[in-house]
Design a protein around this motif. Structure first.
Motif, PDB file in Angstrom:
ATOM      1  N   GLY A 185       0.776  -1.398  -0.082  1.00 15.35           N
ATOM      2  CA  GLY A 185       0.044  -0.005   0.075  1.00 15.35           C
ATOM      3  C   GLY A 185       0.770   1.110   0.146  1.00 15.35           C
ATOM      4  O   GLY A 185       0.456   2.334  -0.594  1.00 15.35           O
ATOM      5  N   LEU A 186       2.087   1.191   0.804  1.00 14.71           N
ATOM      6  CA  LEU A 186       2.720   2.471   0.668  1.00 14.71           C
ATOM      7  C   LEU A 186       3.577   2.808  -0.276  1.00 14.71           C
ATOM      8  O   LEU A 186       3.593   3.912  -0.955  1.00 14.71           O
ATOM      9  N   VAL A 187       4.050   1.631  -1.093  1.00 16.10           N
ATOM     10  CA  VAL A 187       4.725   1.821  -2.280  1.00 16.10           C
ATOM     11  C   VAL A 187       3.938   2.571  -3.192  1.00 16.10           C
ATOM     12  O   VAL A 187       4.099   3.269  -4.206  1.00 16.10           O
ATOM     13  N   ASN A 188       2.633   2.166  -3.382  1.00 13.18           N
ATOM     14  CA  ASN A 188       1.716   2.294  -4.400  1.00 13.18           C
ATOM     15  C   ASN A 188       1.132   3.800  -4.213  1.00 13.18           C
ATOM     16  O   ASN A 188       1.007   4.575  -5.102  1.00 13.18           O
ATOM     17  N   ARG A 189       1.002   4.261  -2.864  1.00 14.73           N
ATOM     18  CA  ARG A 189       0.439   5.713  -2.743  1.00 14.73           C
ATOM     19  C   ARG A 189       1.602   6.500  -2.949  1.00 14.73           C
ATOM     20  O   ARG A 189       1.529   7.722  -3.587  1.00 14.73           O
ATOM     21  N   VAL A 190       2.907   6.080  -2.807  1.00 18.07           N
ATOM     22  CA  VAL A 190       4.046   7.168  -3.067  1.00 18.07           C
ATOM     23  C   VAL A 190       4.171   7.267  -4.508  1.00 18.07           C
ATOM     24  O   VAL A 190       4.322   8.304  -5.003  1.00 18.07           O
ATOM     25  N   ALA A 191       3.995   6.324  -5.258  1.00 22.82           N
ATOM     26  CA  ALA A 191       4.138   6.111  -6.845  1.00 22.82           C
ATOM     27  C   ALA A 191       2.789   7.078  -7.309  1.00 22.82           C
ATOM     28  O   ALA A 191       3.104   7.927  -8.243  1.00 22.82           O
ATOM     29  N   GLU A 192       1.858   7.112  -6.680  1.00 24.17           N
ATOM     30  CA  GLU A 192       0.564   7.684  -7.415  1.00 24.17           C
ATOM     31  C   GLU A 192       0.625   9.165  -6.923  1.00 24.17           C
ATOM     32  O   GLU A 192       0.495  10.132  -7.607  1.00 24.17           O
ATOM     33  N   HIS A 193       1.546   9.436  -5.807  1.00 22.50           N
ATOM     34  CA  HIS A 193       1.855  10.732  -5.534  1.00 22.50           C
ATOM     35  C   HIS A 193       2.700  11.416  -6.451  1.00 22.50           C
ATOM     36  O   HIS A 193       2.719  12.732  -6.994  1.00 22.50           O
ATOM     37  N   ALA A 194       3.534  10.689  -6.820  1.00 21.26           N
ATOM     38  CA  ALA A 194       4.471  10.973  -7.788  1.00 21.26           C
ATOM     39  C   ALA A 194       4.109  11.229  -9.246  1.00 21.26           C
ATOM     40  O   ALA A 194       4.381  12.192  -9.901  1.00 21.26           O
TER      41      ALA A 194
ATOM     42  N   ALA B  46      14.444   3.118   7.334  1.00 23.99           N
ATOM     43  CA  ALA B  46      15.415   3.922   7.294  1.00 23.99           C
ATOM     44  C   ALA B  46      15.201   5.030   8.428  1.00 23.99           C
ATOM     45  O   ALA B  46      14.914   6.023   8.119  1.00 23.99           O
ATOM     46  N   GLY B  47      15.628   4.545   9.681  1.00 19.07           N
ATOM     47  CA  GLY B  47      15.555   5.358  10.655  1.00 19.07           C
ATOM     48  C   GLY B  47      14.220   5.418  11.226  1.00 19.07           C
ATOM     49  O   GLY B  47      13.500   4.371  11.303  1.00 19.07           O
ATOM     50  N   ALA B  48      13.688   6.527  11.514  1.00 19.19           N
ATOM     51  CA  ALA B  48      12.471   6.717  11.958  1.00 19.19           C
ATOM     52  C   ALA B  48      11.345   6.914  10.792  1.00 19.19           C
ATOM     53  O   ALA B  48      10.163   6.885  11.162  1.00 19.19           O
ATOM     54  N   GLN B  49      11.651   6.773   9.437  1.00 25.60           N
ATOM     55  CA  GLN B  49      10.772   6.873   8.248  1.00 25.60           C
ATOM     56  C   GLN B  49      11.226   5.659   7.546  1.00 25.60           C
ATOM     57  O   GLN B  49      12.076   4.606   7.743  1.00 25.60           O
ATOM     58  N   TYR B  50      10.674   5.483   6.344  1.00 30.18           N
ATOM     59  CA  TYR B  50      10.755   4.620   5.234  1.00 30.18           C
ATOM     60  C   TYR B  50      11.083   5.187   4.125  1.00 30.18           C
ATOM     61  O   TYR B  50      10.904   5.972   3.536  1.00 30.18           O
ATOM     62  N   ALA B  51      12.140   4.598   3.804  1.00 28.20           N
ATOM     63  CA  ALA B  51      12.695   4.910   2.212  1.00 28.20           C
ATOM     64  C   ALA B  51      12.062   3.951   1.230  1.00 28.20           C
ATOM     65  O   ALA B  51      11.699   2.650   1.170  1.00 28.20           O
ATOM     66  N   VAL B  52      11.312   4.501   0.284  1.00 29.79           N
ATOM     67  CA  VAL B  52      10.316   3.822  -0.571  1.00 29.79           C
ATOM     68  C   VAL B  52      11.093   4.179  -2.281  1.00 29.79           C
ATOM     69  O   VAL B  52      11.338   5.527  -2.457  1.00 29.79           O
ATOM     70  N   GLY B  53      11.481   3.271  -2.748  1.00 33.81           N
ATOM     71  CA  GLY B  53      11.695   3.410  -4.380  1.00 33.81           C
ATOM     72  C   GLY B  53      10.583   2.926  -5.215  1.00 33.81           C
ATOM     73  O   GLY B  53      10.189   1.827  -4.827  1.00 33.81           O
ATOM     74  N   PHE B  54      10.695   3.417  -6.408  1.00 34.61           N
ATOM     75  CA  PHE B  54       9.536   3.010  -7.140  1.00 34.61           C
ATOM     76  C   PHE B  54       9.884   2.971  -8.845  1.00 34.61           C
ATOM     77  O   PHE B  54      10.477   4.127  -9.208  1.00 34.61           O
ATOM     78  N   ARG B  55       9.269   2.216  -9.367  1.00 39.72           N
ATOM     79  CA  ARG B  55       9.447   2.411 -10.931  1.00 39.72           C
ATOM     80  C   ARG B  55       8.072   2.088 -11.469  1.00 39.72           C
ATOM     81  O   ARG B  55       7.696   0.865 -11.762  1.00 39.72           O
ATOM     82  N   ALA B  56       7.286   3.194 -11.893  1.00 43.41           N
ATOM     83  CA  ALA B  56       5.908   3.001 -12.328  1.00 43.41           C
ATOM     84  C   ALA B  56       5.405   3.453 -13.687  1.00 43.41           C
ATOM     85  O   ALA B  56       6.037   4.541 -14.064  1.00 43.41           O
ATOM     86  N   ARG B  57       4.743   2.639 -14.528  1.00 45.93           N
ATOM     87  CA  ARG B  57       4.241   3.259 -15.604  1.00 45.93           C
ATOM     88  C   ARG B  57       2.945   3.912 -15.472  1.00 45.93           C
ATOM     89  O   ARG B  57       2.262   3.579 -14.973  1.00 45.93           O
ATOM     90  N   VAL B  58       2.928   4.807 -16.221  1.00 45.58           N
ATOM     91  CA  VAL B  58       1.895   5.973 -16.128  1.00 45.58           C
ATOM     92  C   VAL B  58       1.354   6.282 -17.748  1.00 45.58           C
ATOM     93  O   VAL B  58       2.333   6.144 -18.714  1.00 45.58           O
ATOM     94  N   ILE B  59       0.244   6.519 -17.934  1.00 49.46           N
ATOM     95  CA  ILE B  59      -0.412   6.859 -19.198  1.00 49.46           C
ATOM     96  C   ILE B  59      -0.403   8.373 -19.238  1.00 49.46           C
ATOM     97  O   ILE B  59      -1.058   8.927 -18.405  1.00 49.46           O
ATOM     98  N   GLU B  60      -0.054   8.991 -20.433  1.00 46.94           N
ATOM     99  CA  GLU B  60      -0.085  10.630 -20.238  1.00 46.94           C
ATOM    100  C   GLU B  60      -0.136  11.067 -21.854  1.00 46.94           C
ATOM    101  O   GLU B  60       0.672  10.799 -22.453  1.00 46.94           O
ATOM    102  N   SER B  61      -0.960  11.608 -22.177  1.00 44.28           N
ATOM    103  CA  SER B  61      -1.333  12.163 -23.577  1.00 44.28           C
ATOM    104  C   SER B  61      -0.910  10.908 -24.699  1.00 44.28           C
ATOM    105  O   SER B  61      -0.563  10.872 -25.597  1.00 44.28           O
ATOM    106  N   GLU B  62      -1.684   9.689 -24.165  1.00 47.43           N
ATOM    107  CA  GLU B  62      -1.467   8.585 -25.016  1.00 47.43           C
ATOM    108  C   GLU B  62      -0.176   7.703 -24.982  1.00 47.43           C
ATOM    109  O   GLU B  62       0.137   7.086 -25.893  1.00 47.43           O
ATOM    110  N   ASP B  63       1.036   8.459 -24.133  1.00 44.71           N
ATOM    111  CA  ASP B  63       2.216   7.948 -24.326  1.00 44.71           C
ATOM    112  C   ASP B  63       2.304   7.195 -23.082  1.00 44.71           C
ATOM    113  O   ASP B  63       1.697   7.660 -21.942  1.00 44.71           O
TER     114      ASP B  63
ATOM    115  N   ARG C 162       2.461  11.812   5.423  1.00 48.51           N
ATOM    116  CA  ARG C 162       2.255  13.147   6.162  1.00 48.51           C
ATOM    117  C   ARG C 162       3.532  13.688   6.014  1.00 48.51           C
ATOM    118  O   ARG C 162       3.438  14.969   5.966  1.00 48.51           O
ATOM    119  N   HIS C 163       4.685  13.286   6.089  1.00 49.03           N
ATOM    120  CA  HIS C 163       6.082  13.809   6.216  1.00 49.03           C
ATOM    121  C   HIS C 163       6.736  13.333   5.094  1.00 49.03           C
ATOM    122  O   HIS C 163       7.883  12.898   5.344  1.00 49.03           O
TER     123      HIS C 163
END
Length: 295
Positions: free
Chosen positions: A152-161, A187-204, A219-220
């Motif tokens: 859930g977290l990695v998908n929310r971060v990718a959607e935010h990006a 990663a300490g008090a937080q999570y480190a999230v890496g992502f590689r997401a495909r998106v559709i934009e103007s048919e590309d 939140r942060h």
């Protein structure tokens, strides 16, 4: 790669760190830089004929006992070490074009069984000529996430990006998957999230990739590596850019964490590299070619 840990005493480069791995009471770190190799060989031997020597031999080893101190950072923390041996590998011997310097660092005798000394066969980052390391204040680490929560977290971060561009499909948890995937580590008090997401934009079809540090509710959230959007053609990045994948973390000299991030380049594979990136600032602390493999 142009790490330039430290050159000779009369010409010191700005960066002083190198990536490598642990082996028993030692750490082996690598610098893929002809200039560093020439300067360091001259510092150790007084000779400026390293290239000539490597034309006749594929490997030159030089005793370096007592020449440099170091602090070695791993997931275990930080440990002091001394440089004992320098090996200079001929061009193309380690899978890269130039000369590779291999520096063997021995942990201080009193530190070998103490906190901060890494077990064998883990990734380390060495800071050379360090004047000692003051342990940063302890932080309470973020709790481990279940697989469902991490997804859930990695998908929310990718959607935010991605913003208004919809994801082509939900992301899986897989650091080796080139698209539609990501990873989450503590990663300490937080999570480190890496992502590689495909998106559709103007048919590309575009690839959105980056690295974030965040709490579980976003939140942060802040960007360790800001998201980049690149056109995909036949599943390959259409321009010389990279995909980001988190491989782990080690302790940081400034506290917090250094994230171990692979950068994969589709168009120019030689630009692919392994990096240690400060989670707090996004600064590349150390790097080496991803193809580097010394026999």
């Amino acid at each position: 790669m142009a790490l330039g840990l430290l050159a000779c005493a009369s010409h010191r480069a700005s960066q002083r760190a190198a990536l490598g791995w642990s082996l028993g009471g030692e750490a082996h770190v690598f610098v893929a830089s002809d200039r560093f190799a020439r300067d360091f060989y001259h510092e150790l031997t007084g000779s400026r004929h390293l290239a000539d020597s490597l034309a006749r031999r594929s490997l030159i080893s030089v005793d370096a006992k007592g020449s440099r101190s170091a602090t070695v950072f791993s997931l275990s923390g930080a440990a002091s070490a001394r440089l004992t041996l320098a090996r200079f590998h001929a061009p193309r011997r380690c899978g890269v074009e130039g000369i590779v310097s291999e520096l063997v660092l021995a942990f201080a005798p009193g530190a070998r069984s103490g906190l901060g000394v890494p077990p064998s066969h883990v990734t380390v980052v060495a800071l050379l000529e360090s004047a000692g390391f003051e342990r940063p204040p302890d932080t309470i680490p973020a709790p481990a996430l279940s697989r469902r929560s991490a997804l859930g977290l990695v998908n929310r971060v990718a959607e935010h990006a991605a913003g208004d561009a919809p994801l082509l499909r939900p992301l899986a948890l897989d650091a080796d998957q080139a698209t539609d995937a990501g990873e989450v580590i503590v990663a300490g008090a937080q999570y480190a999230v890496g992502f590689r997401a495909r998106v559709i934009e103007s048919e590309d079809t575009l690839l959105v990739t980056g690295v974030a540090a965040t709490d579980s509710e976003l939140r942060h959230l802040r960007w360790v590596i800001r998201p980049q959007r690149t056109l995909l053609q036949g599943g390959v990045l259409a321009v010389p850019r990279v995909r980001y994948s988190i491989r782990g973390r080690v302790a940081s000299p400034s506290g917090g964490a250094l994230l171990l991030i692979d950068e994969f380049a589709d168009v120019e594979a030689r630009r692919s590299r392994a990096t240690a990136v400060e989670a707090a600032t996004g600064r590349v602390f150390a790097a080496q070619p991803l193809a580097l493999r010394c026999p």
